[in-house]
Design an enzyme around this catalytic site. Structure first.
Site, PDB file in Angstrom:
ATOM      1  N   GLU A  42       0.834  -1.208   0.000  1.00 51.07           N
ATOM      2  CA  GLU A  42       0.000   0.000   0.000  1.00 51.07           C
ATOM      3  C   GLU A  42       0.867   1.255   0.000  1.00 51.07           C
ATOM      4  OE1 GLU A  42      -3.050   1.990  -0.758  1.00 51.07           O
ATOM      5  OE2 GLU A  42      -3.575  -0.060  -0.205  1.00 51.07           O
TER       6      GLU A  42
ATOM      7  N   GLU B  34       1.554   6.300  -7.151  1.00 51.68           N
ATOM      8  CA  GLU B  34       0.488   7.230  -7.524  1.00 51.68           C
ATOM      9  C   GLU B  34       0.948   8.676  -7.406  1.00 51.68           C
ATOM     10  OE1 GLU B  34      -2.917   6.216  -5.154  1.00 51.68           O
ATOM     11  OE2 GLU B  34      -3.467   4.555  -6.478  1.00 51.68           O
TER      12      GLU B  34
END
Length: 131
Positions: A75, A82
């Site tokens: 994560e 991102e």
């Protein structure tokens, strides 16, 4: 082409303590700003509670802790991908979307496999507790 140290956009940490500060700052930022990371943290706390409640074995603890680490690390890497893609692009690009989707897919894969492992560990304890 390699950049000279003086040409870097950001300077490197000069000490290990400074490196740790940057790492903890990254963790803090991710936990504050990333909803999915907070979801995984809540899930991890629930799993840890179940481990204590059911008195799982040492080997089961190790497997669960590795699963938690993998999902949380994936994560964090997904968040970094991102952010980097968003910083590098100012308009929609198919390849940027693919990079972000692949990183998210890695998290999904890790979470699904970790969930299956958790079920394999906990279902016998739950079944015994119910009977």
């Amino acid at each position: 082409m390699l950049m000279a140290y003086k040409d870097r956009k950001y300077r490197r940490s000069r000490t290990y303590l400074e490196s740790f500060r940057h790492a903890f700052s990254g963790l803090k930022t991710a936990f504050i700003e990333e909803r999915n990371l907070r979801f995984h943290l809540v899930a991890a706390i629930l799993v840890l509670f179940c481990g204590v409640f059911f008195h799982i074995t040492k080997d089961e603890w190790l497997v669960l802790l590795i699963c938690i680490l993998i999902v949380m690390a994936l994560e964090l890497v997904n968040t970094a991908v991102e952010r980097a893609v968003d910083a590098a692009t100012d308009h929609f690009m198919v390849e940027a979307k693919k990079a972000k989707d692949v990183a998210a897919g890695a998290v999904l894969l890790g979470a699904v496999i970790s969930s299956i492992i958790g079920l394999v560990i906990f279902i016998p304890y739950i079944w015994q507790w119910l009977n």
